[in-house]
Design a protein around this motif. Structure first.
Motif, PDB file in Angstrom:
ATOM      1  N   PHE A 170     -35.681  77.482  81.032  1.00  0.00           N
ATOM      2  CA  PHE A 170     -34.746  76.622  81.743  1.00  0.00           C
ATOM      3  C   PHE A 170     -34.772  76.911  83.242  1.00  0.00           C
ATOM      4  O   PHE A 170     -34.676  75.995  84.061  1.00  0.00           O
ATOM      5  N   MET A 205     -34.475  75.290  73.450  1.00  0.00           N
ATOM      6  CA  MET A 205     -33.164  75.767  73.886  1.00  0.00           C
ATOM      7  C   MET A 205     -32.634  76.885  72.995  1.00  0.00           C
ATOM      8  O   MET A 205     -31.733  77.638  73.386  1.00  0.00           O
ATOM      9  N   ALA A 232     -35.610  80.957  76.034  1.00  0.00           N
ATOM     10  CA  ALA A 232     -34.993  79.720  76.538  1.00  0.00           C
ATOM     11  C   ALA A 232     -34.515  79.862  77.978  1.00  0.00           C
ATOM     12  O   ALA A 232     -34.684  78.947  78.791  1.00  0.00           O
ATOM     13  N   TYR A 279     -24.859  76.598  82.238  1.00  0.00           N
ATOM     14  CA  TYR A 279     -25.832  76.677  81.156  1.00  0.00           C
ATOM     15  C   TYR A 279     -26.107  78.149  80.894  1.00  0.00           C
ATOM     16  O   TYR A 279     -26.439  78.900  81.820  1.00  0.00           O
ATOM     17  N   TYR A 294     -27.122  78.802  72.601  1.00  0.00           N
ATOM     18  CA  TYR A 294     -26.996  78.046  73.844  1.00  0.00           C
ATOM     19  C   TYR A 294     -25.527  77.701  74.058  1.00  0.00           C
ATOM     20  O   TYR A 294     -24.849  77.223  73.143  1.00  0.00           O
ATOM     21  N   HIS A 347     -22.950  75.559  76.703  1.00  0.00           N
ATOM     22  CA  HIS A 347     -22.817  74.602  77.805  1.00  0.00           C
ATOM     23  C   HIS A 347     -21.338  74.461  78.114  1.00  0.00           C
ATOM     24  O   HIS A 347     -20.525  74.211  77.209  1.00  0.00           O
ATOM     25  N   TYR A 392     -28.003  80.979  77.999  1.00  0.00           N
ATOM     26  CA  TYR A 392     -28.904  81.137  76.855  1.00  0.00           C
ATOM     27  C   TYR A 392     -29.031  82.607  76.510  1.00  0.00           C
ATOM     28  O   TYR A 392     -29.008  83.469  77.383  1.00  0.00           O
TER      29      TYR A 392
END
Length: 386
Positions: free
Chosen positions: A378, A369, A374, A211, A218, A220, A213
């Motif tokens: 997170f 996000m 963010a 993950y 964002y 992934h 940011y």
């Protein structure tokens, strides 16, 4: 039983539709699944899925497929790392010792989408799935439906369940309400043979998830059992950006230029994803069904999964679809309702209430996000769940 001597048509052969077919067949119901793919190998399935104790795993257990699931899931693939845009590891679940307990509420085992699909397909009676059947329209014939497909074939069914995903065509037969744009576009790609093509990212991933940011973006990244890597790059865009950007996402030079402009100060390790990905990359604008809109229940038609409640990614999509399938199958076969309309009404009430709650969470998640802070949020989330 309400479904005795009735033919059920499920339109869409994703996890939700296939789960419903399996559960209904266990109750002796005549069911067909109409799937637009020409065969089960027609396209590569997406990223891995984590199934949840009270939804996806519950459906797998009820369907009698837990052993097959255990034989195919990927231990450790659920573990994640938070990486900053410079490639530094900020949080690492791989350092933690976890117990793989399928009876534990917080255990969320990962499985590749194609493996899950194959488990469900193999559990169905022969010829349950009718391939190359892209739904076009349908019309009532008495109390039944006549379905028409792009290949020119037709079928009839007493009850139709729309399970064909976010772009459902059956949705319009149930409700005039349309999804609204959620404000972000996801650019999706896959890098084959990651250990060879992008060894640094492969090593950083450690067979799990990443993950990242930054700059209101964002990323992934997730490993797959075939040795490839899937990635999603999400950012705030106008609704029609993906059509009007002028970028050819099948052209390597344009894709790399786009990434450098979109992520100007991100480390080379992130650029390596688009430098080696299969092309074209896929653009997926995100939509959400209105949270306060229901519909009048019909006695011979309903929806499940994204067809009923499309929302931005939150980790719940497939789990919601499989739980929808489980509850719908139970309501239609448990003998507690006087007719199919009462059974479907009870299912839809529970499904819509659950979906509205999850959609609120998904929209909230989409907002934070893509916020400047963010990464901090997170990391706080991970800290509160360890």
């Amino acid at each position: 039983m309400l479904l005795e001597n009735k033919k059920i048509a499920i339109v869409g052969g994703g996890p939700g539709g296939l789960t419903l077919a399996r559960l209904l067949q266990l109750k002796g119901v005549a069911v067909k699944v109409y799937e637009r793919d020409t065969n089960k190998a027609a396209r590569i399935q997406g990223a891995t899925l984590d199934l949840h104790y009270a939804s996806g795993l519950k459906a797998i257990k009820t369907a009698g497929l837990l052993k097959a699931f255990k034989d195919n899931y990927r231990p450790g693939a659920e573990k994640g790392r938070v990486i900053d845009k410079h490639g530094n590891i900020l949080f690492d679940e791989h350092a933690e010792v976890t117990t793989e307990d399928f009876d534990a509420e917080h255990f969320r085992p990962e499985i590749d989408r194609d493996a899950l699909r194959n488990i469900l397909l193999d559990a169905l009676q022969p010829d349950t799935v009718v391939w190359d059947s892209q739904f076009v329209t349908m019309s009532p014939i008495g109390d039944a439906w006549k379905l028409e497909f792009k290949n020119g074939t037709t079928a009839t069914a007493d009850i139709v369940i729309g399970a064909e995903g976010a772009n459902s065509n059956i949705r319009s037969f149930v409700t005039p309400v349309k999804p609204f744009y959620a404000g972000v576009v996801i650019v999706q790609g896959n890098v084959p043979d990651a250990a060879t093509t992008i060894p640094d990212m492969h090593h950083l991933l450690q067979g799990g998830k990443i993950y990242a940011y930054g700059n209101e973006r964002y990323l992934h990244v997730s490993s797959k059992g075939d040795g490839s890597i899937d990635f999603y790059m999400s950012s705030k865009k106008d609704e029609n950006w993906w059509q009007n950007s002028g970028i050819d996402f099948s052209d390597r030079d344009q894709v790399c230029s786009w990434f450098k402009n979109e992520f100007p100060d991100w480390d080379q390790i992130w650029l390596s994803l688009v430098e080696h990905a299969n092309l074209p990359l896929y653009l997926r604008p995100q939509y959400c069904m209105p949270l306060d809109k229901g519909w009048d229940t019909l006695f011979n038609l309903t929806l499940l999964g994204d067809a009923a409640h499309i929302m931005p990614p939150s980790g719940e999509g497939v789990n919601l679809a499989m739980l929808d399938a489980l509850e719908l199958s139970e309501y239609l076969t448990n003998g507690e309702f006087k007719d199919t309309q009462a059974a479907i009404a009870s299912y839809e009430k529970e499904m819509q209430h659950r979906a509205a709650s999850e959609a609120r969470d998904a929209m909230d998640m989409t907002e934070w996000m893509h916020a400047e802070d963010a990464q901090t949020k997170f990391l706080q989330f991970f800290g509160s769940n360890t």
